[in-house]
Design a protein around this motif. Structure first.
Motif, mmCIF file in Angstrom:
data_model
loop_
_atom_site.group_PDB
_atom_site.id
_atom_site.type_symbol
_atom_site.label_atom_id
_atom_site.label_comp_id
_atom_site.label_asym_id
_atom_site.label_seq_id
_atom_site.Cartn_x
_atom_site.Cartn_y
_atom_site.Cartn_z
ATOM 1 N N ASP A 18 6.719 7.251 -2.217
ATOM 2 C CA ASP A 18 5.964 6.679 -1.111
ATOM 3 C C ASP A 18 5.213 5.465 -1.632
ATOM 4 O O ASP A 18 4.679 5.482 -2.748
ATOM 5 C CB ASP A 18 4.976 7.685 -0.534
ATOM 6 C CG ASP A 18 5.644 8.728 0.348
ATOM 7 O OD1 ASP A 18 6.794 8.499 0.764
ATOM 8 O OD2 ASP A 18 5.025 9.768 0.608
ATOM 9 N N SER A 19 5.165 4.427 -0.812
ATOM 10 C CA SER A 19 4.557 3.171 -1.247
ATOM 11 C C SER A 19 3.612 2.651 -0.166
ATOM 12 O O SER A 19 4.048 2.012 0.800
ATOM 13 C CB SER A 19 5.661 2.148 -1.539
ATOM 14 O OG SER A 19 5.119 0.943 -2.008
ATOM 15 N N PRO A 20 2.296 2.926 -0.267
ATOM 16 C CA PRO A 20 1.342 2.455 0.738
ATOM 17 C C PRO A 20 0.867 1.029 0.470
ATOM 18 O O PRO A 20 0.583 0.654 -0.667
ATOM 19 C CB PRO A 20 0.186 3.451 0.604
ATOM 20 C CG PRO A 20 0.235 3.889 -0.827
ATOM 21 C CD PRO A 20 1.681 3.822 -1.257
ATOM 22 N N GLU A 47 -2.912 7.467 6.566
ATOM 23 C CA GLU A 47 -2.217 6.191 6.682
ATOM 24 C C GLU A 47 -2.789 5.327 7.801
ATOM 25 O O GLU A 47 -3.147 4.169 7.583
ATOM 26 C CB GLU A 47 -0.722 6.442 6.934
ATOM 27 C CG GLU A 47 0.093 5.177 7.111
ATOM 28 C CD GLU A 47 1.540 5.470 7.499
ATOM 29 O OE1 GLU A 47 2.340 4.516 7.504
ATOM 30 O OE2 GLU A 47 1.860 6.636 7.819
ATOM 31 N N THR A 58 2.690 3.024 5.049
ATOM 32 C CA THR A 58 3.223 3.748 3.909
ATOM 33 C C THR A 58 4.737 3.844 4.037
ATOM 34 O O THR A 58 5.250 4.523 4.928
ATOM 35 C CB THR A 58 2.600 5.148 3.798
ATOM 36 O OG1 THR A 58 1.191 5.012 3.614
ATOM 37 C CG2 THR A 58 3.186 5.900 2.617
ATOM 38 N N ARG A 275 8.123 8.284 7.452
ATOM 39 C CA ARG A 275 7.652 9.441 6.705
ATOM 40 C C ARG A 275 8.081 10.737 7.410
ATOM 41 O O ARG A 275 8.949 10.737 8.256
ATOM 42 C CB ARG A 275 6.129 9.379 6.562
ATOM 43 C CG ARG A 275 5.648 8.143 5.816
ATOM 44 C CD ARG A 275 4.140 8.075 5.736
ATOM 45 N NE ARG A 275 3.585 9.007 4.765
ATOM 46 C CZ ARG A 275 2.291 9.277 4.641
ATOM 47 N NH1 ARG A 275 1.411 8.696 5.440
ATOM 48 N NH2 ARG A 275 1.852 10.116 3.725
#
Length: 295
Positions: A18-20, A47, A58, A275
């Protein structure tokens, strides 16, 4: 996530990371009204909230594995490990992606076909792995299909695309050099026929040769839309320019057309960056759309 069965087809999700990032850095123009409308059906408090200034976007970075008619197809191959990237968040990663692939029931040698919706860095990275200082195809028994338009575009090392050119050099060219890659047009039929198999459909805008992957095998139709839609808020605002869209106007038109088709044809959608279970259906919601997750 349990596999989803659609007639003769089974679909598995394989997560990488996961890349916020701050929401407005990727989707400038998002308003409080957009966020309030989103929160009616999307509740990820870590998020998003009612304020776009403090909300995040995210990215779930994952692949899809399609089992169909004795074939095992891998769709989009995420960021990859040990890659030198000019974007710090994905520089020299060391994730357990291959472990997650095995936990889903697949070894790298089980993959028969690799398909990339487009050739951005986060969709091609695991095409190769580092072996004795050399980039080699990760899926040694697979054919790799690359869209011709994207290939020719990134091959020319265009200005402003340095990040994607990095991945072209270490994640695309070694596959071609190994004789495993095949350039195809963006309407290519990869298995059987349209309506009963796996086929590409042009979805230009996010990249020059961006496409969607369609699959159907005696059950409900599936749509792997890649980066046509990145985040649920774009179902409310399909017109929002995304930071990495090559042609924002074309990407917006493609996004709207794809959402309309997904809703009208009740497609089961498999986004590249949503997600939760990621898979779901697009529903009309007044003058916009909403998303209904499955699983």
């Amino acid at each position: 996530m349990k596999p989803i069965e659609l007639g003769r087809m089974r679909v598995h999700k394989v997560h990488e990371m996961d890349s916020p990032v701050p929401l407005l850095s990727q989707l400038p123009g998002t308003t409080r009204a957009d966020m309030e409308r989103l929160l009616a059906w999307y509740d990820q408090p870590d998020e998003v909230n009612g304020d776009p200034e403090t909300s995040f976007m995210t990215f779930s970075v994952h692949s899809w594995v399609i089992e169909i008619d004795g074939m095992t197809i891998l769709v989009d191959t995420c960021d990859g490990n040990h890659k030198n990237r000019s974007l710090e968040a994905v520089h020299r990663l060391d994730t357990d992606y291959l472990g997650n692939l095995r936990r889903a029931g697949f070894a790298p040698e089980d993959i028969d076909l690799v398909m990339c919706t487009h050739l951005h860095f986060d969709h091609v990275g695991w095409n190769t792995r580092l072996e004795n200082g050399k980039w080699v195809p990760t899926f040694a028994n697979a054919r790799y299909l690359f869209g011709r338009r994207d290939y020719e575009y990134f091959q020319a090392n265009p200005a402003g695309e340095e990040l994607h050119y990095e991945s072209f050099l270490d994640s695309i060219l070694p596959v071609m050099d190994a004789g495993k890659g095949e350039l195809v047009d963006e309407n290519h039929v990869a298995h059987r026929e349209i309506g009963d198999g796996v086929w590409l459909e042009p979805a230009f805008g996010h990249s020059p040769g961006c496409c969607t992957i369609n699959a159907q095998a005696g059950g409900a139709p599936a749509l792997f839309w890649g980066d046509v839609v990145h985040h649920p808020v774009q179902l409310i605002r399909h017109d929002l320019p995304f930071a990495f869209d090559m042609d924002a106007a074309m990407a917006s038109a493609t996004r709207k057309r794809t959402l309309e088709r997904a809703a009208d044809e009740d497609l089961l959608c498999f986004p590249a960056h949503f997600r939760r279970t990621s898979a779901g259906r697009v529903k009309r919601d007044g003058d916009a759309f909403r998303y209904q997750w499955v699983g």
